[in-house]
Design a protein around this motif. Sequence first.
Motif, PDB file in Angstrom:
ATOM      1  N   LEU A 181       9.732  14.309  -7.825  1.00 15.90           N
ATOM      2  CA  LEU A 181      10.366  14.045  -6.355  1.00 15.90           C
ATOM      3  C   LEU A 181      10.347  14.659  -5.323  1.00 15.90           C
ATOM      4  N   LEU A 182       9.636  15.837  -4.956  1.00 11.52           N
ATOM      5  CA  LEU A 182       9.157  16.840  -3.898  1.00 11.52           C
ATOM      6  C   LEU A 182       8.101  15.398  -2.804  1.00 11.52           C
ATOM      7  N   VAL A 183       7.199  15.645  -3.780  1.00 11.54           N
ATOM      8  CA  VAL A 183       6.145  14.601  -3.241  1.00 11.54           C
ATOM      9  C   VAL A 183       6.787  13.654  -3.026  1.00 11.54           C
ATOM     10  N   VAL A 184       7.035  13.111  -3.517  1.00  9.01           N
ATOM     11  CA  VAL A 184       7.796  11.679  -3.285  1.00  9.01           C
ATOM     12  C   VAL A 184       8.453  11.355  -1.392  1.00  9.01           C
ATOM     13  N   ALA A 185       9.396  12.627  -1.775  1.00  9.83           N
ATOM     14  CA  ALA A 185      10.077  13.578  -0.377  1.00  9.83           C
ATOM     15  C   ALA A 185       8.808  13.233   0.836  1.00  9.83           C
ATOM     16  N   ALA A 186       8.530  13.938   0.371  1.00 11.29           N
ATOM     17  CA  ALA A 186       6.864  14.820   1.797  1.00 11.29           C
ATOM     18  C   ALA A 186       7.004  13.066   1.837  1.00 11.29           C
ATOM     19  N   MET A 187       6.556  12.357   1.468  1.00  7.05           N
ATOM     20  CA  MET A 187       5.403  10.715   1.979  1.00  7.05           C
ATOM     21  C   MET A 187       6.671  10.355   3.075  1.00  7.05           C
ATOM     22  N   ILE A 188       7.455   9.967   2.552  1.00  4.08           N
ATOM     23  CA  ILE A 188       8.628   9.146   2.723  1.00  4.08           C
ATOM     24  C   ILE A 188       8.587   9.747   4.502  1.00  4.08           C
ATOM     25  N   VAL A 189       9.391  10.915   4.360  1.00  3.84           N
ATOM     26  CA  VAL A 189       9.223  12.516   5.292  1.00  3.84           C
ATOM     27  C   VAL A 189       8.038  11.435   6.301  1.00  3.84           C
ATOM     28  N   TYR A 190       6.835  11.384   5.811  1.00 10.46           N
ATOM     29  CA  TYR A 190       6.156  11.720   6.695  1.00 10.46           C
ATOM     30  C   TYR A 190       5.666   9.968   6.987  1.00 10.46           C
ATOM     31  N   PHE A 191       5.974   8.990   6.485  1.00 12.75           N
ATOM     32  CA  PHE A 191       5.743   7.679   6.837  1.00 12.75           C
ATOM     33  C   PHE A 191       6.656   7.207   7.775  1.00 12.75           C
ATOM     34  N   ARG A 192       7.934   7.679   7.302  1.00 14.10           N
ATOM     35  CA  ARG A 192       8.837   7.141   8.747  1.00 14.10           C
ATOM     36  C   ARG A 192       8.544   8.127   9.829  1.00 14.10           C
ATOM     37  N   ARG A 193       8.156   9.095   9.850  1.00 15.37           N
ATOM     38  CA  ARG A 193       7.805   9.498  11.043  1.00 15.37           C
ATOM     39  C   ARG A 193       6.752   8.546  11.879  1.00 15.37           C
ATOM     40  N   ARG A 194       5.341   8.210  11.502  1.00 15.04           N
ATOM     41  CA  ARG A 194       4.650   7.739  11.689  1.00 15.04           C
ATOM     42  C   ARG A 194       5.570   6.555  11.751  1.00 15.04           C
ATOM     43  N   GLY A 195       6.697   5.844  11.334  1.00 16.68           N
ATOM     44  CA  GLY A 195       7.227   4.723  11.753  1.00 16.68           C
ATOM     45  C   GLY A 195       5.990   3.378  10.710  1.00 16.68           C
ATOM     46  N   TRP A 196       5.861   3.909   9.802  1.00 15.42           N
ATOM     47  CA  TRP A 196       5.741   3.304   9.327  1.00 15.42           C
ATOM     48  C   TRP A 196       6.313   2.499   7.679  1.00 15.42           C
ATOM     49  N   THR A 221       1.002  -0.873   0.336  1.00 17.15           N
ATOM     50  CA  THR A 221      -0.265  -0.041   0.195  1.00 17.15           C
ATOM     51  C   THR A 221       1.035   0.709   0.036  1.00 17.15           C
ATOM     52  N   VAL A 222       2.170   1.525   1.165  1.00 17.49           N
ATOM     53  CA  VAL A 222       2.971   2.337   0.784  1.00 17.49           C
ATOM     54  C   VAL A 222       3.390   2.219  -0.718  1.00 17.49           C
ATOM     55  N   ILE A 223       4.047   1.701  -1.900  1.00 20.29           N
ATOM     56  CA  ILE A 223       4.256   2.152  -3.022  1.00 20.29           C
ATOM     57  C   ILE A 223       3.348   2.591  -3.916  1.00 20.29           C
ATOM     58  N   ALA A 224       1.982   1.468  -2.970  1.00 20.59           N
ATOM     59  CA  ALA A 224       0.590   1.876  -4.223  1.00 20.59           C
ATOM     60  C   ALA A 224       0.368   4.012  -3.703  1.00 20.59           C
ATOM     61  N   THR A 225       0.458   4.555  -2.481  1.00 23.36           N
ATOM     62  CA  THR A 225       0.260   5.354  -2.282  1.00 23.36           C
ATOM     63  C   THR A 225       1.139   6.788  -2.567  1.00 23.36           C
ATOM     64  N   ILE A 226       2.334   6.383  -2.710  1.00 20.39           N
ATOM     65  CA  ILE A 226       3.918   7.258  -3.002  1.00 20.39           C
ATOM     66  C   ILE A 226       3.259   7.607  -4.997  1.00 20.39           C
ATOM     67  N   PHE A 227       3.003   6.428  -5.694  1.00 20.28           N
ATOM     68  CA  PHE A 227       2.780   6.490  -7.244  1.00 20.28           C
ATOM     69  C   PHE A 227       1.593   7.642  -7.446  1.00 20.28           C
ATOM     70  N   ILE A 228       0.732   6.666  -6.307  1.00 22.36           N
ATOM     71  CA  ILE A 228      -0.986   7.508  -7.597  1.00 22.36           C
ATOM     72  C   ILE A 228      -0.772   9.070  -7.544  1.00 22.36           C
ATOM     73  N   PRO A 229       0.034  10.039  -6.579  1.00 23.31           N
ATOM     74  CA  PRO A 229       0.433  11.443  -6.625  1.00 23.31           C
ATOM     75  C   PRO A 229       1.118  11.363  -8.145  1.00 23.31           C
ATOM     76  N   LEU A 230       2.020  10.683  -8.475  1.00 26.74           N
ATOM     77  CA  LEU A 230       2.814  11.343  -9.422  1.00 26.74           C
ATOM     78  C   LEU A 230       2.065  10.312 -10.714  1.00 26.74           C
ATOM     79  N   THR A 231       1.255   9.918 -10.481  1.00 27.46           N
ATOM     80  CA  THR A 231       1.013   9.735 -11.797  1.00 27.46           C
ATOM     81  C   THR A 231      -0.406  10.462 -12.495  1.00 27.46           C
ATOM     82  N   PHE A 232      -0.723  11.164 -11.144  1.00 24.43           N
ATOM     83  CA  PHE A 232      -2.149  12.509 -11.067  1.00 24.43           C
ATOM     84  C   PHE A 232      -0.962  13.387 -12.074  1.00 24.43           C
ATOM     85  N   VAL A 233       0.323  14.020 -11.297  1.00 27.89           N
ATOM     86  CA  VAL A 233       0.732  14.729 -11.955  1.00 27.89           C
ATOM     87  C   VAL A 233       1.227  14.255 -13.052  1.00 27.89           C
TER      88      VAL A 233
END
Lengths: 365, 365, 365, 365, 365
Positions: free
Chosen positions: D347-362, D301-313
């Motif tokens: 790239l920014l979107v990906v980075a932001a999401m990874i940071v967020y996911f990492r902070r929440r420990g996901w 789900t994390v993979i999918a969630t990261i790619f979905i906004p990219l695909t939108f852009v």
Amino acid sequence: MAKKHKHGRKRRTHVKPRRTAPGAAPGTLVADPAAPAPVISVMAYGPERLLQEDVADPSRLRDYIQRWPMTWINVDGLGNAATIEAIGKALGLHHLALEDVVNTHQRPKLEEYGDHLFIVVRMPHPEEPFQTEQLSMFLGADYVITFQERAGDCFEPVRKRIRERRNRLLEAGYLAYSLIDALIDSYFPVLDTFSDRLERLEEEVVQRPTAASLGHVHDVRHDLLTLRRSIWPSRDILNSLARDPIPLISDTTRTYFRDCYDHAVRIIDLVETFRELNSSLIELYQSTVSQRMNEIMKVLTVIATIFIPLTFVAGLYGMNFNTQVSPLNLPELNWYYGYPFALSVMLLVVAAMIVYFRRRGWIGA
Amino acid sequence: MAKKHKHGRKRRTHVKPRRTAPGAAPGTLVADPAAPAPVISVMAYGPERLLQEDVADPSRLRDYIQRWPMTWINVDGLGNAATIEAIGKALGLHHLALEDVVNTHQRPKLEEYGDHLFIVVRMPHPEEPFQTEQLSMFLGADYVITFQERAGDCFEPVRKRIRERRNRLLEAGYLAYSLIDALIDSYFPVLDTFSDRLERLEEEVVQRPTAASLGHVHDVRHDLLTLRRSIWPSRDILNSLARDPIPLISDTTRTYFRDCYDHAVRIIDLVETFRELNSSLIELYQSTVSQRMNEIMKVLTVIATIFIPLTFVAGLYGMNFNTQVSPLNLPELNWYYGYPFALSVMLLVVAAMIVYFRRRGWIGA
Amino acid sequence: MAKKHKHGRKRRTHVKPRRTAPGAAPGTLVADPAAPAPVISVMAYGPERLLQEDVADPSRLRDYIQRWPMTWINVDGLGNAATIEAIGKALGLHHLALEDVVNTHQRPKLEEYGDHLFIVVRMPHPEEPFQTEQLSMFLGADYVITFQERAGDCFEPVRKRIRERRNRLLEAGYLAYSLIDALIDSYFPVLDTFSDRLERLEEEVVQRPTAASLGHVHDVRHDLLTLRRSIWPSRDILNSLARDPIPLISDTTRTYFRDCYDHAVRIIDLVETFRELNSSLIELYQSTVSQRMNEIMKVLTVIATIFIPLTFVAGLYGMNFNTQVSPLNLPELNWYYGYPFALSVMLLVVAAMIVYFRRRGWIGA
Amino acid sequence: MAKKHKHGRKRRTHVKPRRTAPGAAPGTLVADPAAPAPVISVMAYGPERLLQEDVADPSRLRDYIQRWPMTWINVDGLGNAATIEAIGKALGLHHLALEDVVNTHQRPKLEEYGDHLFIVVRMPHPEEPFQTEQLSMFLGADYVITFQERAGDCFEPVRKRIRERRNRLLEAGYLAYSLIDALIDSYFPVLDTFSDRLERLEEEVVQRPTAASLGHVHDVRHDLLTLRRSIWPSRDILNSLARDPIPLISDTTRTYFRDCYDHAVRIIDLVETFRELNSSLIELYQSTVSQRMNEIMKVLTVIATIFIPLTFVAGLYGMNFNTQVSPLNLPELNWYYGYPFALSVMLLVVAAMIVYFRRRGWIGA
Amino acid sequence: MAKKHKHGRKRRTHVKPRRTAPGAAPGTLVADPAAPAPVISVMAYGPERLLQEDVADPSRLRDYIQRWPMTWINVDGLGNAATIEAIGKALGLHHLALEDVVNTHQRPKLEEYGDHLFIVVRMPHPEEPFQTEQLSMFLGADYVITFQERAGDCFEPVRKRIRERRNRLLEAGYLAYSLIDALIDSYFPVLDTFSDRLERLEEEVVQRPTAASLGHVHDVRHDLLTLRRSIWPSRDILNSLARDPIPLISDTTRTYFRDCYDHAVRIIDLVETFRELNSSLIELYQSTVSQRMNEIMKVLTVIATIFIPLTFVAGLYGMNFNTQVSPLNLPELNWYYGYPFALSVMLLVVAAMIVYFRRRGWIGA
């Protein structure tokens, strides 16, 4: 006792507040102001005659007992401590027992006080949520005194027998048995209600489980616990009445109490069975709900999974590679049958996936 | 005893550390330095007179007992081993019993030591988390000695009755009964609190379950276990006081203890009921939570499932097949009503899916 | 006994292999070769004198008993069957009892053999995983013989009392009581450890549950089962020592054993409470884990659900309908505010969804 | 008894069919045709002499008993009703007992028939699935008769002792004890096997749970139930042999039976512990499996969630708004750094999401 | 009794309605109008002679008993209260017992009425859902009277033995034993059926669990509860018949009842085992179902996860950045190997993901 719950369920209160304050001298009577006022009715009879009347003045009660071979005094309503106290004084009842009469949260029990027995049992009410009313009984050599929380009881058939064919009922022990037997037997219709509720619940849980279903299971459990708390100790009392050498109970009457004891045991058997069945409804419910959820998620995921590759193919041919620069760049775009080719590829993908899903049994044939 | 938990719950400690070291000679008194210092108060009385005073010097205590028909010595606070030892010496109390007085983690118990009885029961405290305080009682022929962990108890009504109408209380056994009865009855308000907590919890669990809810259920279970550990053995003690031929207890008082025993049994009944209801809250909770989660996931998945085919159609007409090369390549792109046609296809797909989902009951009507 | 587990947990072995082969003649002694060699130490004393020495030759042991008013022989280590047999022969111990001494997997038990008692209890060890050591005790009229699996025990305070103030300890039954009491009381620190482990576990489970947490809960359950297996039968033994008319135990000592029995019952109470609390940790764990998982899935699904319609809108305006052919074909593409219009539509969709999700409580305010 | 299951598990049959038809006259012997034919072997001995031989003719058996101080007759195999009947007739055994011998599904039991005892116990077999064989024993004043279902038993050490050092074994009660003790002790190796199975299962469940794991847990439960059914009633028998005043058992032998009883109790303790541990394996299993599943779903789900906004852009810049019509329509498409800008946004979107996911420990750091 | 359920399961009714109204005079007979009419058949016999005939007039029944050494009166069907009452009158049966005969929901019980015993046991029926029929038996000195709910029973072998070899059956107690033994033994085939059902269920649950499987488990539980309710009290009755000094039962017959008691205990053992196994089927079921669901979701999610990045890449090259404006804008679009490059990127992504998923064990090798 039963407030309306938001989810359409009636809420159960778990403990009745105690009337008497902790530390008060034992035997202090404190009536519930909301309870109905006591109404005293007397049935006094011998083999030949029968007197049936309501009595306003408690001090006259002793006369009936002294003058008639057999007297049954019934008090409906416990809302006036003074009246109860007057009755107790007139009939020489122990103040500890009287306190138990007024505090209507007693466990069923049997106690000997000098020349009379004090019996507490609980009368079931048919309504839902399940409730019981306390019946307090004093059994002497030639009288039976009963206290009920309010008018309305299951003793009509006994009254009818007193009026019509009272031969055996001239014995106080046998009258007590008749009343207790009628009370115990009045649990059977209640059990029928539970049986129906369980069947309806099972159907609900299996066919159309909703968010409220588990609440209903919880309510039945609650009611079964209440029922159990009132019938289990009754069994011990009946066992004692059927086997212990209590002078007020004749040997013949003891045989009848044995029969009544059997009924209590049967009720307990059924209550325990119902509890087990109710417990297993929770498992059934959880399983049904997750089954349904699984079904939904499966179908939705299958749909998504089928479309995702198609969208990819469409995306592929939506790429803007310059077909002029080289013949390697998306040559299909310039084929004569390019679009039909792309559609065929998509159809093929769908077909392959459907076959695969069907083989693994994920979608119905 | 109760530290604050991160999740807003107070933490329960499970065992009180033992004061006396393992292997120490039995009867060694080790006071808890943090406990309040002992305060000795005496109520000495006969039918006519009453003396009520605080005593500083333990060695004078024996005088009261010898001079008055009836003496009740109450000690609040156990923070000074020397004082407790002096009291024990002055009144001739067994050192094993004194050790139990100081180690306030005793199970309720009843022991006979020569001419006096030693009784331990536990007094409930109304606060949350639920706690009990140890009441140690010595019952002699004409005295009652009680030790409490700290000032404040449920005996005010008994003191009032001693001051006002002490006829029956001239018997030591009856005074002991009055104190124990007040203590046992003080469990009822505690049960009311539990009842309220369970009702609030049930509402919380069904209406708005949070991550902390199960912690609350866990806390109630913990408190019910503590309550259970203090009331179950009390029942055995009361049974023994009500039925065993103990010389210090008169037959009349025995009847009163029987009543008190009934109260203990009723409390146990309710505790067991509460435990069952609390257990079933866990199931309710898990079911409610998963129901809500399912609801969310279902709606989200339905939304996704509806849009995925639409995106595919849009992707389809985003393909770059060369419409010039052949009339088969995406002819719709050049239709006059091409775009409206595509939109209609999409609308049709959405409508079909909504109808399908509604028929299967996956989305509300 | 404790191998290291991959998951960082120490593995528990469930059964100790039996030393003696099935079918061997009863009373056959087979020592564990890995066990330490026996070391015999004697404390022989009277009111005035005290002799404390290690003994190498078992055959001399009887002399101590015959010459001194009171003798305590302690054997540390069971690694030499011949020595144990020699001790048994010198002191006239029953061979069945000796077999039990050597096979250190005995259940706590109490047996009478002619003129001496044979008692087995289990001494707790503070380390984790929880383990117990077998203490075998022979109690005669003027001697106590104890066998321990290895050096190191909880009897130091008793030895100190023998050296310093041995008046009461001149009675063999009282010495036995002192040893058993020290042993039973040494369970309390162990219970403290369990209490700490449970608190730490509860915090772990609620705050940061990992894959290993349930393993820890499982380990605690395992240790509690071991603890329970050693304390439950001890209670029966102590009950027997406190109530049965055993000639070797004086009435005064019996009172002390009653106290010790109370301790055992309290330990059992706590063990059962711990078991219940431990069980409920599993529920807490499962609930916390699924709560966290649900949280993650919810957020992820919400993100996906928000972007899916946007992607659709983008796809819509990516379609290649020929805007030249008709004014109906994607006229927005040629609008002056076409792109801002599309962006606004997207923003509107996002806003609507966020409002909707917030209203239903699916995302925080 | 054990058919092969599809999932690689051996299937357990739950009930052995009864041989005798319901309603048949009691004492009717019906042999299992598939059982091995009876082989009778006799060990007859006195202090000096020993005779050991196989006997073909049952009618001769009485002679051994009459002529020798002590006789042990052992029958292996029950496949011939006539032979069993002949043995019973020759030795005067009660027909009800004989019926129990042949119907090898008996619960362990102890019955007195006039001058002899009839004992049934069950001998464990080491194979998996766990099975027991019925041992039927008749104990008279100077003989022991044993019936086994087939050849092969745990009595070799006893036979060896008879051959070598038979002094104590001249008493029939002691021989019976020796046999039963050997049988009970043969449960210990079986328990070792269970211990190993549980340890292996725990490792399997925690490290690499498969679809079959729960089946294995279920099998162990099944085997433990079988084991429990055979050992629990044995305890009662041994208790009776160790405490009841049975004339055939001498006081000395009774002491030995007490030891054997202790072993049975220890076995029961372990069986109950194993049952608890096995139950908790199910929880461990379910937790491990759901943990793994959660892990997978989370990553996916994390993979999918990261790619979905990219695909939108990407979709955004794939829109066909006419950039010629207005400078507002997708001006980025004509920027010099348009594509790098779009990539940076992604790239920014990906980075932001990874940071967020990492902070929440996901996702792991 | 068994209505057809929607899910293909037969529905169980939980309580039989009571025939007699609560409060009616005890001993009132109310027959079930739907029950078959009573058919009375008599077997009267002595050592030499045997009379076997159907009797229409109940008043003649006493003659048989008076004239023959031994009489067995069997009544099939309870649909006519008058006939039952006439039988009771003719044979002097207690009206409370007669009431129990007609109300066929009795728990198994044993009651002494003056010179005869009244025994109720329940006869199992082989059909599914499991049901029992009430057998009421009166046992006098030289007669046995049995009442069955309908024709058809398990007593044919007993009748055959009466006809052929009736020597032992001349004793009424032994005839009663023979009938009860046949009835108890007829539980064994029923247990075989349960064993088969459980095995089939286990296979179903493990191999191909459907929505109905848990319903089947629930049904087995229901049937096992019914079975348990009828066999548990039978055990107590048999225990009483085997051990209590009842004059109507000779010592020899008592030995037979002991055997019958053993059978009952064995049945109970198996019922409890079945209940445990059935409970564990629920766990097996839930585990299998979630395992399958997990498998499906995993595969689907893996597919989606693989395609999502691909779609992103396709979307990337579908962007309309103006490649004319700058060489930075999507230069790949104009590369000679642009399209193959994009395809390679996609292939690489897929390969990397598959390798990763395989390494973590999420998809099969």
